[in-house]
Design an enzyme around this catalytic site. Structure first.
Site, short mmCIF file in Angstrom:
data_model
loop_
_atom_site.label_atom_id
_atom_site.label_comp_id
_atom_site.label_asym_id
_atom_site.label_seq_id
_atom_site.Cartn_x
_atom_site.Cartn_y
_atom_site.Cartn_z
N HIS A 160 -20.50 -2.84 -13.87
CA HIS A 160 -20.34 -3.29 -15.38
C HIS A 160 -21.86 -4.00 -15.84
CE1 HIS A 160 -18.59 -5.65 -18.76
NE2 HIS A 160 -18.49 -4.40 -19.10
N LYS B 298 -25.45 -4.64 -17.02
CA LYS B 298 -26.54 -3.79 -18.16
C LYS B 298 -27.86 -4.36 -17.71
CE LYS B 298 -22.42 -4.48 -20.31
NZ LYS B 298 -21.63 -3.33 -19.91
N ASP C 31 -41.41 -2.09 -14.64
CA ASP C 31 -42.74 -2.20 -13.80
C ASP C 31 -42.47 -3.60 -12.94
OD1 ASP C 31 -43.99 0.09 -14.79
OD2 ASP C 31 -44.78 -1.20 -16.25
N HIS D 270 -19.09 -8.15 -28.89
CA HIS D 270 -19.08 -7.63 -27.40
C HIS D 270 -19.80 -8.62 -26.36
CE1 HIS D 270 -20.10 -4.62 -24.07
NE2 HIS D 270 -18.87 -4.57 -24.17
N ASP E 106 -24.17 -28.24 -23.88
CA ASP E 106 -24.98 -29.63 -24.01
C ASP E 106 -26.44 -29.28 -24.51
OD1 ASP E 106 -23.06 -31.12 -23.37
OD2 ASP E 106 -23.80 -31.43 -21.40
#
Length: 332
Positions: free
Chosen positions: A62, A64, A69, A250, A257
């Site tokens: 899941h 992403k 580089d 999503h 704090d």
């Protein structure tokens, strides 16, 4: 086109995609990339005939991640999907829906933490590809790190193992249990376990400002109602809950704090806690925390607060759907 253009320019392009997450993507798409020289790894292919380890279907990648580089990294909630090409909010007179834009948050990282993202990628790559690790050749993926700012960054990850809660979950719990002033959470799929509900309630009980933004509608109705099943427990302790109606929420973020912030792929639900490969960036710093709080306040201004009295009056049918959602929250 962009990936193929970079490959034709001599750039080493590697792509890991989850078989279930990309199930609607046709083979021709990946064939075109492969024919152009892009290296591909399909995470846990869905082939029960050849692979009798059916339980693997519950373990998904899941994350992403994008690493450029070895110096620039991205992580968060954003997928490569056509839905992200539209606005993240509905326009006046436009009906909300899954195709009207997804409200999400991603973070761009430079500096030493990028190497942590690179290691996560390569670990999965070597585990699921036929490539033999070549540490000498891959050293070019890890250039000498350069400090680029004054925000401390650490990457937390989950391995997709049922054995114990992930480092991401532990990081959330540690921040919540030590919060002194405010805990502001934005969650796409929010189905917390009892320990997390208790921790949030305890924080509210010691006068910490605990607020949670969740979707007002969703693409997965079971997790939507599994989330709503915890509203009553949280509202009774003084936690404030907001539903976002204008776009499909999503994002998976939090700021505590004004100094501890996280942006990543992990939801506060059982799937992210135990089953999925996830990656979250944790940032320590007042400047970044202030930007996260500005974003949160902008979302709150567009959201609808769910009050305790209002929630007590919900219908029996709504309560039944919540009960059904709770039954399946382990698998969602």
């Amino acid at each position: 086109d962009a990936l193929i253009e970079r490959r034709s320019a001599g750039v080493d392009v590697k792509l890991i995609y989850d078989a279930l997450g990309a199930i609607d993507c046709c083979d021709a798409y990946f064939d075109r990339l492969s024919d152009a020289g892009v290296q591909l790894v399909e995470f846990h292919p869905l082939n029960p005939v050849e692979d009798v380890r059916i339980w693997r279907a519950n373990e998904r990648d899941h994350r992403k991640l994008l690493i450029i580089d070895g110096r620039v990294g991205f992580t968060g909630g954003i997928n490569f999907s056509s839905t992200y090409s539209s606005s993240s909010a509905t326009q006046p007179g436009e009906e909300r829906g899954l195709e009207t834009g997804w409200r999400d948050t991603h973070v761009r990282i430079e500096g030493p933490a990028v190497a942590q993202l690179q290691r996560l990628f390569l670990t999965v790559w070597h585990r699921h590809s036929e490539d033999e690790p070549d540490r000498v050749a891959e050293s070019r993926f890890f250039p000498e790190p350069i400090e680029t700012g004054d925000t401390f960054v650490r990457i937390l990850a989950s391995s997709g193992s049922d054995d114990e809660p992930s480092d991401i979950y532990r990081g959330y719990m540690n921040a919540i249990e030590h919060a002194q002033d405010r805990i502001w959470i934005t969650q796409a799929y929010f189905a917390p376990n009892d320990r997390l509900v208790d921790a949030l309630g305890d924080a509210a009980g010691r006068d910490v400002d605990v607020r949670i933004i969740v979707p007002g509608f969703t693409d997965l109705w079971l997790i939507f109602y599994a989330s709503r099943a915890r509203y009553a427990d949280l509202l009774e302790t003084g936690v404030r809950i907001y539903e976002m109606p204008g776009a499909l929420l999503h994002a998976k973020t939090a700021v505590v704090d004004g100094i501890w912030s996280t942006v990543g792929s992990s939801n506060l639900d059982t799937r992210s806690r135990l089953h999925n490969l996830e990656a979250n960036a944790v940032m320590l710093g007042h400047a970044f925390g202030a930007r996260m709080e500005e974003l949160f306040e902008a979302d709150v201004a567009e959201a609808q607060e769910i009050t305790r009295d209002e929630w007590r009056e919900r219908s029996l049918w709504e309560r039944c759907k919540e009960w059904i959602g709770r039954l399946f929250d382990y698998w969602l």
